[in-house]
Scaffold this active site. Sequence first.
Site, PDB file in Angstrom:
ATOM      1  N   HIS A 188      49.128  33.783  43.365  1.00  0.00           N
ATOM      2  CA  HIS A 188      49.370  34.912  42.453  1.00  0.00           C
ATOM      3  C   HIS A 188      48.882  34.593  41.021  1.00  0.00           C
ATOM      4  O   HIS A 188      49.680  34.533  40.083  1.00  0.00           O
ATOM      5  CB  HIS A 188      50.865  35.278  42.452  1.00  0.00           C
ATOM      6  CG  HIS A 188      51.118  36.694  41.988  1.00  0.00           C
ATOM      7  ND1 HIS A 188      52.165  37.457  42.415  1.00  0.00           N
ATOM      8  CD2 HIS A 188      50.454  37.482  41.099  1.00  0.00           C
ATOM      9  CE1 HIS A 188      52.139  38.636  41.838  1.00  0.00           C
ATOM     10  NE2 HIS A 188      51.099  38.671  41.020  1.00  0.00           N
ATOM     11  N   ARG A 196      50.100  43.569  45.429  1.00  0.00           N
ATOM     12  CA  ARG A 196      51.406  43.035  45.805  1.00  0.00           C
ATOM     13  C   ARG A 196      51.405  42.803  47.312  1.00  0.00           C
ATOM     14  O   ARG A 196      50.883  43.624  48.084  1.00  0.00           O
ATOM     15  CB  ARG A 196      52.535  44.015  45.452  1.00  0.00           C
ATOM     16  CG  ARG A 196      52.879  44.090  43.967  1.00  0.00           C
ATOM     17  CD  ARG A 196      53.544  42.810  43.435  1.00  0.00           C
ATOM     18  NE  ARG A 196      53.941  42.921  42.040  1.00  0.00           N
ATOM     19  CZ  ARG A 196      53.168  42.591  40.997  1.00  0.00           C
ATOM     20  NH1 ARG A 196      51.955  42.127  41.187  1.00  0.00           N
ATOM     21  NH2 ARG A 196      53.628  42.701  39.764  1.00  0.00           N
ATOM     22  N   GLU A 206      57.034  35.344  47.932  1.00  0.00           N
ATOM     23  CA  GLU A 206      56.373  34.377  47.050  1.00  0.00           C
ATOM     24  C   GLU A 206      57.390  33.389  46.498  1.00  0.00           C
ATOM     25  O   GLU A 206      58.466  33.825  46.073  1.00  0.00           O
ATOM     26  CB  GLU A 206      55.659  35.105  45.918  1.00  0.00           C
ATOM     27  CG  GLU A 206      54.534  35.975  46.455  1.00  0.00           C
ATOM     28  CD  GLU A 206      53.705  36.663  45.366  1.00  0.00           C
ATOM     29  OE1 GLU A 206      53.945  36.429  44.174  1.00  0.00           O
ATOM     30  OE2 GLU A 206      52.818  37.438  45.742  1.00  0.00           O
TER      31      GLU A 206
HETATM   32  C1  GLV Z   1      50.927  40.525  38.030  1.00  0.00           C
HETATM   33  O1  GLV Z   1      50.926  40.590  39.215  1.00  0.00           O
HETATM   34  C2  GLV Z   1      51.283  41.615  37.180  1.00  0.00           C
HETATM   35  O2  GLV Z   1      51.819  42.617  37.675  1.00  0.00           O
HETATM   36  O3  GLV Z   1      51.067  41.515  35.965  1.00  0.00           O
END
Ligand code: GLV
Length: 325
Positions: A286, A238, A267
């Site tokens: 991401h 993150r 984001e």
């Molecule tokens: C993606 O970042 C997730 O947490 O699945």
Amino acid sequence: MKPKIFITRKIPLVIYDKLAKHFNVRMWEEEDIPVSRDMLIKEIQQADGLFCLLTETIDAEVIEKAKHLKVISNMAVGYNNIDVKTAAEHGVIVTNTPGVLTETTADLTFALLMATARRVVEASDYLRKGEWKTWSPMQLTGQDIYGTTLGIIGMGRIGQALVKRAKGFGMNILYYNRSRKTDIEKDLGIEYCELETLLELSDFVSILIPYSSEVHHLIGENELKRMKESAILINTARGGIVDEKALYEALKHGEIWAAGLDVFEKEPVDLDSPLLTLPNVVTLPHIGSASESTRLKMADIAADNLIQVLQGREPLTPVKLEVKK
Ligand code: GLV
């Protein structure tokens, strides 16, 4: 009467159909635009179940409006977008999608590590921009991967899956985790060390811990200063775990060599973020778990969790509320 659920984004039709057999479904039909907060709050007031993504902030205000809600099913392994404590206080079960995305996310983490070390994106752009005039001895030289030291922050499922990939590259592996995992150390042949030591000794530092306020900016100016000048930071966890301003300064001033980022503090990252001006940063939107098969499995588990709870059974993958000692 069928229970009512709200799905916060367009999901694959097979999963929608599966849910529609059991529930009265309402869905935000857009693929690329998140549902507005107002709409979320409006919809959640009627819902018995919520199917949401990491893009939705399910905080106390939202949960308190949801008078009928029994379950929040997040289609992600991370659940820092949900106020799990308030949910528990209101008797709402929270679920996530662990397990199914482990290998896919480890693949992407290693891909980002390799792309950053060997300047794959920069080299591809160099060719396309017509800058490739000849082969020359030190042109686009990167960092070796084979035989180097990888420091992994976090030794959960994805960390362990990353170790297996790194072992194939003859990497020496250090890890730091909140709790030491001696069985895993023996099984995988990895070594535990404190965060400071890991930062000092590693050629690559990979962040693979869940986000919470306790790890906000865990990697900041001081931590980056501890890293080798030739080191590469990879974040597929993150964004909030890394202080982006400090990272920019460290990269710009050569305190570390490069960074590979799949996640950002905000984001989508702003296009005028200074990080995007640096050639030694590889950036992805991401996509850690983004393989077709894994995303389908994640949606399927998220659907099954809703079905389980709303039919009075135990969820498959509940989020456990951590009680601080
Ligand atoms: C993606 O970042 C997730 O947490 O699945």
